[in-house]
Write a protein that holds these residues in place. Structure first.
Motif, PDB file in Angstrom:
ATOM      1  N   SER A 156       0.777  -1.146   0.002  1.00 11.93           N
ATOM      2  CA  SER A 156       0.039  -0.104  -0.056  1.00 11.93           C
ATOM      3  C   SER A 156       0.943   1.149   0.012  1.00 11.93           C
ATOM      4  O   SER A 156       1.894   1.121   0.453  1.00 11.93           O
ATOM      5  N   GLY A 157       0.293   2.252  -0.318  1.00 12.95           N
ATOM      6  CA  GLY A 157       0.946   3.666  -0.275  1.00 12.95           C
ATOM      7  C   GLY A 157       1.601   4.254  -1.493  1.00 12.95           C
ATOM      8  O   GLY A 157       2.052   5.238  -1.582  1.00 12.95           O
ATOM      9  N   GLY A 158       1.128   3.638  -2.706  1.00 15.71           N
ATOM     10  CA  GLY A 158       1.493   4.174  -3.701  1.00 15.71           C
ATOM     11  C   GLY A 158       0.503   5.192  -4.360  1.00 15.71           C
ATOM     12  O   GLY A 158      -0.680   5.293  -3.853  1.00 15.71           O
ATOM     13  N   GLY A 159       0.844   5.987  -5.567  1.00 13.58           N
ATOM     14  CA  GLY A 159       0.048   7.249  -5.810  1.00 13.58           C
ATOM     15  C   GLY A 159       1.010   7.936  -6.694  1.00 13.58           C
ATOM     16  O   GLY A 159       2.015   7.737  -7.193  1.00 13.58           O
ATOM     17  N   LEU A 160       0.356   9.017  -6.818  1.00 13.76           N
ATOM     18  CA  LEU A 160       0.937  10.104  -7.937  1.00 13.76           C
ATOM     19  C   LEU A 160       1.359  11.142  -7.011  1.00 13.76           C
ATOM     20  O   LEU A 160       0.782  11.667  -6.135  1.00 13.76           O
ATOM     21  N   VAL A 161       2.730  11.557  -7.088  1.00  9.37           N
ATOM     22  CA  VAL A 161       3.406  12.474  -6.408  1.00  9.37           C
ATOM     23  C   VAL A 161       4.375  13.301  -7.475  1.00  9.37           C
ATOM     24  O   VAL A 161       4.659  12.977  -8.357  1.00  9.37           O
ATOM     25  N   GLN A 162       4.665  14.498  -7.220  1.00  4.54           N
ATOM     26  CA  GLN A 162       5.259  15.564  -7.988  1.00  4.54           C
ATOM     27  C   GLN A 162       6.593  15.237  -7.790  1.00  4.54           C
ATOM     28  O   GLN A 162       7.235  14.740  -6.742  1.00  4.54           O
ATOM     29  N   PRO A 163       7.508  15.590  -8.942  1.00  2.34           N
ATOM     30  CA  PRO A 163       8.983  15.368  -8.840  1.00  2.34           C
ATOM     31  C   PRO A 163       9.401  16.105  -7.322  1.00  2.34           C
ATOM     32  O   PRO A 163       9.153  17.054  -7.307  1.00  2.34           O
ATOM     33  N   GLY A 164      10.309  15.639  -6.730  1.00  2.00           N
ATOM     34  CA  GLY A 164      10.980  16.169  -5.428  1.00  2.00           C
ATOM     35  C   GLY A 164      10.088  16.006  -4.325  1.00  2.00           C
ATOM     36  O   GLY A 164      10.558  15.936  -3.132  1.00  2.00           O
ATOM     37  N   GLY A 165       9.009  15.248  -4.376  1.00  2.00           N
ATOM     38  CA  GLY A 165       8.209  14.846  -3.269  1.00  2.00           C
ATOM     39  C   GLY A 165       8.673  13.364  -2.789  1.00  2.00           C
ATOM     40  O   GLY A 165       9.608  12.764  -3.109  1.00  2.00           O
ATOM     41  N   SER A 166       7.554  13.095  -1.735  1.00  2.00           N
ATOM     42  CA  SER A 166       8.067  11.732  -0.957  1.00  2.00           C
ATOM     43  C   SER A 166       6.812  10.878  -0.962  1.00  2.00           C
ATOM     44  O   SER A 166       5.666  11.525  -0.948  1.00  2.00           O
ATOM     45  N   LEU A 167       6.914   9.658  -0.872  1.00  2.00           N
ATOM     46  CA  LEU A 167       6.014   8.656  -0.664  1.00  2.00           C
ATOM     47  C   LEU A 167       6.422   7.686   0.355  1.00  2.00           C
ATOM     48  O   LEU A 167       7.785   7.197   0.270  1.00  2.00           O
ATOM     49  N   ARG A 168       5.632   6.979   1.122  1.00  2.00           N
ATOM     50  CA  ARG A 168       6.020   5.894   1.908  1.00  2.00           C
ATOM     51  C   ARG A 168       5.168   4.599   1.694  1.00  2.00           C
ATOM     52  O   ARG A 168       3.837   4.710   1.542  1.00  2.00           O
ATOM     53  N   LEU A 169       5.788   3.654   1.208  1.00  2.00           N
ATOM     54  CA  LEU A 169       5.174   2.224   0.641  1.00  2.00           C
ATOM     55  C   LEU A 169       5.147   1.391   1.970  1.00  2.00           C
ATOM     56  O   LEU A 169       6.125   1.506   2.824  1.00  2.00           O
ATOM     57  N   SER A 170       4.347   0.499   2.046  1.00  2.00           N
ATOM     58  CA  SER A 170       4.068  -0.499   3.207  1.00  2.00           C
ATOM     59  C   SER A 170       3.878  -1.666   2.657  1.00  2.00           C
ATOM     60  O   SER A 170       3.372  -1.958   1.643  1.00  2.00           O
ATOM     61  N   CYS A 171       4.208  -2.759   3.167  1.00  2.00           N
ATOM     62  CA  CYS A 171       4.334  -4.083   2.831  1.00  2.00           C
ATOM     63  C   CYS A 171       4.089  -4.859   4.025  1.00  2.00           C
ATOM     64  O   CYS A 171       4.888  -5.040   4.719  1.00  2.00           O
ATOM     65  N   ALA A 172       2.865  -5.315   4.302  1.00  2.00           N
ATOM     66  CA  ALA A 172       2.348  -6.147   5.522  1.00  2.00           C
ATOM     67  C   ALA A 172       2.445  -7.696   5.211  1.00  2.00           C
ATOM     68  O   ALA A 172       1.697  -7.971   4.180  1.00  2.00           O
ATOM     69  N   ALA A 173       2.931  -8.491   5.950  1.00  2.00           N
ATOM     70  CA  ALA A 173       3.233  -9.780   5.727  1.00  2.00           C
ATOM     71  C   ALA A 173       2.172 -10.682   6.938  1.00  2.00           C
ATOM     72  O   ALA A 173       2.155 -10.174   7.853  1.00  2.00           O
ATOM     73  N   SER A 174       1.675 -11.504   6.165  1.00  2.00           N
ATOM     74  CA  SER A 174       0.719 -12.614   6.989  1.00  2.00           C
ATOM     75  C   SER A 174       0.957 -13.821   6.643  1.00  2.00           C
ATOM     76  O   SER A 174       1.713 -14.280   5.622  1.00  2.00           O
ATOM     77  N   GLY A 175       0.555 -15.052   7.477  1.00  2.00           N
ATOM     78  CA  GLY A 175       0.680 -16.483   7.237  1.00  2.00           C
ATOM     79  C   GLY A 175       1.893 -16.817   7.933  1.00  2.00           C
ATOM     80  O   GLY A 175       2.116 -16.611   9.049  1.00  2.00           O
TER      81      GLY A 175
END
Length: 115
Positions: free
Chosen positions: A7-26
């Motif tokens: 989760s956490g993807g999306g559209l961002v302007q150059p120079g901006g920031s995003l934080r992706l998350s990956c949740a593991a289960s099982g």
């Protein structure tokens, strides 16, 4: 079996920031490494960052100094903090986990860097 949800993807302007998350289960107890890969249209999937169960990290040269991979063991979640994003970072980002000789993949999350 390990199930990964990004989760956490999306559209961002150059120079901006995003934080992706990956949740593991099982069957997560024997996971010894998790990583982030990305694939742009028409290009091969490439390693972005990797973190081991011991906390060691590796980064692709193209993201060193801009991206940070981290873990939250309590939440069984791996993060990718992406800073100073560039248009060439645009890709589908995939989480993976390595356990007992097997590799598991999430479904991917789109990151688009554009003004």
């Amino acid at each position: 079996q390990v199930h990964l949800v990004e989760s956490g993807g999306g559209l961002v302007q150059p120079g901006g920031s995003l934080r992706l998350s990956c949740a593991a289960s099982g069957s997560i107890f024997s996971i010894y490494a998790m990583g982030w890969y990305r694939q742009a249209p028409g290009k091969q999937r490439e390693l972005v960052a990797l973190i081991t169960s011991g906390g060691s990290t590796n980064y692709a040269d193209s993201v060193k100094g801009r991206f940070i991979i981290s873990r939250d063991n309590t939440k069984n979640t791996v993060y990718l903090q992406m800073n100073t994003l560039k248009p060439e970072d645009t890709a589908v980002y995939y989480c993976n986990a390595m356990r007992s000789g097997d590799v598991y993949w999430g479904q991917g999350t789109q990151v688009t860097v554009s003004s």
